[in-house]
Design a protein around this motif. Sequence first.
Motif, PDB file in Angstrom:
ATOM      1  N   LEU A 229       0.840  -1.193   0.000  1.00 62.03           N
ATOM      2  CA  LEU A 229       0.000   0.000   0.000  1.00 62.03           C
ATOM      3  C   LEU A 229       0.875   1.243   0.000  1.00 62.03           C
ATOM      4  N   ASP A 230       0.534   2.232  -0.842  1.00 62.72           N
ATOM      5  CA  ASP A 230       1.244   3.516  -0.885  1.00 62.72           C
ATOM      6  C   ASP A 230       2.756   3.355  -0.950  1.00 62.72           C
ATOM      7  N   THR A 231       3.212   2.507  -1.865  1.00 60.03           N
ATOM      8  CA  THR A 231       4.640   2.227  -1.996  1.00 60.03           C
ATOM      9  C   THR A 231       5.113   2.680  -3.373  1.00 60.03           C
ATOM     10  N   GLU A 232       6.327   3.198  -3.436  1.00 53.85           N
ATOM     11  CA  GLU A 232       6.911   3.588  -4.718  1.00 53.85           C
ATOM     12  C   GLU A 232       8.026   2.614  -5.076  1.00 53.85           C
ATOM     13  N   PHE A 233       7.990   2.146  -6.322  1.00 52.70           N
ATOM     14  CA  PHE A 233       8.994   1.222  -6.830  1.00 52.70           C
ATOM     15  C   PHE A 233       9.705   1.922  -7.976  1.00 52.70           C
ATOM     16  N   ASP A 234      11.035   2.008  -7.914  1.00 53.16           N
ATOM     17  CA  ASP A 234      11.786   2.775  -8.906  1.00 53.16           C
ATOM     18  C   ASP A 234      12.907   1.938  -9.505  1.00 53.16           C
ATOM     19  N   SER A 235      12.966   1.925 -10.836  1.00 53.47           N
ATOM     20  CA  SER A 235      14.063   1.318 -11.600  1.00 53.47           C
ATOM     21  C   SER A 235      14.317  -0.142 -11.231  1.00 53.47           C
ATOM     22  N   ILE A 236      13.264  -0.937 -11.229  1.00 53.35           N
ATOM     23  CA  ILE A 236      13.376  -2.361 -10.924  1.00 53.35           C
ATOM     24  C   ILE A 236      13.080  -3.155 -12.188  1.00 53.35           C
ATOM     25  N   ALA A 237      13.929  -4.142 -12.489  1.00 54.65           N
ATOM     26  CA  ALA A 237      13.683  -5.072 -13.596  1.00 54.65           C
ATOM     27  C   ALA A 237      13.169  -6.361 -12.986  1.00 54.65           C
TER      28      ALA A 237
ATOM     29  N   LEU B 115       6.222 -10.939  -9.416  1.00 55.05           N
ATOM     30  CA  LEU B 115       5.019 -10.241  -8.959  1.00 55.05           C
ATOM     31  C   LEU B 115       3.827 -11.163  -8.722  1.00 55.05           C
ATOM     32  N   ASN B 116       3.982 -12.435  -8.984  1.00 53.10           N
ATOM     33  CA  ASN B 116       2.854 -13.346  -8.864  1.00 53.10           C
ATOM     34  C   ASN B 116       2.260 -13.367  -7.466  1.00 53.10           C
ATOM     35  N   LEU B 117       0.915 -13.424  -7.424  1.00 54.14           N
ATOM     36  CA  LEU B 117       0.159 -13.501  -6.172  1.00 54.14           C
ATOM     37  C   LEU B 117       0.440 -12.308  -5.254  1.00 54.14           C
ATOM     38  N   LYS B 118       0.503 -11.113  -5.857  1.00 54.90           N
ATOM     39  CA  LYS B 118       0.717  -9.899  -5.069  1.00 54.90           C
ATOM     40  C   LYS B 118      -0.378  -8.890  -5.380  1.00 54.90           C
ATOM     41  N   GLU B 119      -0.677  -8.040  -4.404  1.00 53.85           N
ATOM     42  CA  GLU B 119      -1.669  -6.990  -4.593  1.00 53.85           C
ATOM     43  C   GLU B 119      -1.036  -5.650  -4.257  1.00 53.85           C
ATOM     44  N   PHE B 120      -1.245  -4.679  -5.161  1.00 55.23           N
ATOM     45  CA  PHE B 120      -0.675  -3.345  -5.015  1.00 55.23           C
ATOM     46  C   PHE B 120      -1.804  -2.330  -5.024  1.00 55.23           C
ATOM     47  N   GLU B 121      -1.847  -1.477  -4.004  1.00 52.51           N
ATOM     48  CA  GLU B 121      -2.876  -0.443  -3.938  1.00 52.51           C
ATOM     49  C   GLU B 121      -2.216   0.911  -3.715  1.00 52.51           C
ATOM     50  N   ARG B 122      -2.616   1.886  -4.559  1.00 51.35           N
ATOM     51  CA  ARG B 122      -2.084   3.250  -4.528  1.00 51.35           C
ATOM     52  C   ARG B 122      -0.555   3.252  -4.579  1.00 51.35           C
ATOM     53  N   CYS B 123      -0.011   2.389  -5.429  1.00 51.86           N
ATOM     54  CA  CYS B 123       1.443   2.319  -5.601  1.00 51.86           C
ATOM     55  C   CYS B 123       1.846   3.011  -6.896  1.00 51.86           C
TER      56      CYS B 123
ATOM     57  N   ALA C 233       9.734  -9.170 -18.906  1.00 48.15           N
ATOM     58  CA  ALA C 233       9.990 -10.601 -18.723  1.00 48.15           C
ATOM     59  C   ALA C 233       8.911 -11.278 -17.875  1.00 48.15           C
ATOM     60  N   CYS C 234       7.960 -10.517 -17.373  1.00 51.49           N
ATOM     61  CA  CYS C 234       6.976 -11.050 -16.422  1.00 51.49           C
ATOM     62  C   CYS C 234       5.904 -11.913 -17.081  1.00 51.49           C
ATOM     63  N   ASN C 235       5.501 -12.926 -16.345  1.00 54.16           N
ATOM     64  CA  ASN C 235       4.356 -13.750 -16.685  1.00 54.16           C
ATOM     65  C   ASN C 235       3.432 -13.675 -15.471  1.00 54.16           C
ATOM     66  N   PHE C 236       2.596 -12.639 -15.439  1.00 47.85           N
ATOM     67  CA  PHE C 236       1.775 -12.330 -14.275  1.00 47.85           C
ATOM     68  C   PHE C 236       0.737 -13.411 -13.997  1.00 47.85           C
ATOM     69  N   ILE C 237       0.613 -13.801 -12.750  1.00 44.49           N
ATOM     70  CA  ILE C 237      -0.443 -14.723 -12.316  1.00 44.49           C
ATOM     71  C   ILE C 237      -0.981 -14.207 -10.986  1.00 44.49           C
ATOM     72  N   GLY C 238      -2.285 -13.950 -10.945  1.00 44.36           N
ATOM     73  CA  GLY C 238      -2.933 -13.551  -9.704  1.00 44.36           C
ATOM     74  C   GLY C 238      -2.431 -12.231  -9.144  1.00 44.36           C
ATOM     75  N   VAL C 239      -2.206 -11.226  -9.999  1.00 42.93           N
ATOM     76  CA  VAL C 239      -1.697  -9.933  -9.559  1.00 42.93           C
ATOM     77  C   VAL C 239      -2.818  -8.900  -9.664  1.00 42.93           C
ATOM     78  N   THR C 240      -2.931  -8.042  -8.646  1.00 47.38           N
ATOM     79  CA  THR C 240      -3.954  -6.999  -8.631  1.00 47.38           C
ATOM     80  C   THR C 240      -3.295  -5.639  -8.435  1.00 47.38           C
ATOM     81  N   PHE C 241      -3.697  -4.680  -9.285  1.00 50.64           N
ATOM     82  CA  PHE C 241      -3.245  -3.297  -9.171  1.00 50.64           C
ATOM     83  C   PHE C 241      -4.486  -2.427  -8.988  1.00 50.64           C
TER      84      PHE C 241
END
Length: 189
Positions: free
Chosen positions: A6-14, A20-28, A37-45
């Motif tokens: 929640l409310d997190t900033e991610f910068d310059s990440i490959a 990112l699988n099975l992760k939820e991001f809110e207000r990021c 390169a990602c093959n997303f499974i079960g990810v929520t933004f």
Amino acid sequence: MTDYFLDTEFDSIAYAIEDLNLKEFERCRFINCDFSACNFIGVTFIDCVFSSCNFSGAKINHVALRSVHFEKCQLKDVNFSMCDKLIFEISFTHCTLDFSKFYGLRLKGTLFTDCSLIAVDFMGADVSEVDFDNCDLYRSEFGQANAMKANFKTSYHYTIDPVKTRVRNAIFSLPEAKGLLFKHDLLIK
């Protein structure tokens, strides 16, 4: 178990294929990140912003995009049609979405501003009330789409067949409206 951010900033990440699988991001906010390169499974933004990120070729199957904005992102050859359709809400500014797929999706009211949408598949999609503001729609396909009240006024290079696409009350401008007559082989001067 799903990881929640929640409310997190991610910068310059490959990101790697399963990072990112099975992760939820809110207000990021994601800045200069590479998801190609990602093959997303079960990810929520939810209420997230992606700025200057690369999604080109990423597999975004089974991703929930709820009030997500992309700005200055590369999203070439991305299949949005496999995303979670529950509260699917996105917008794009200064993005490249060439060869991406939105077929069958409900995009009503979506904003595409200053985007490259070359050869994008909108077949069977609900693009009613979509605002294509200054977008390049060269070779994009709208067959069987609902484009009623869509705004193409400042966009260009589109070819839309009004027989195969519902365009009632859609907004077009001259000279680009000639893209509605392409199949008739007319010379418009």
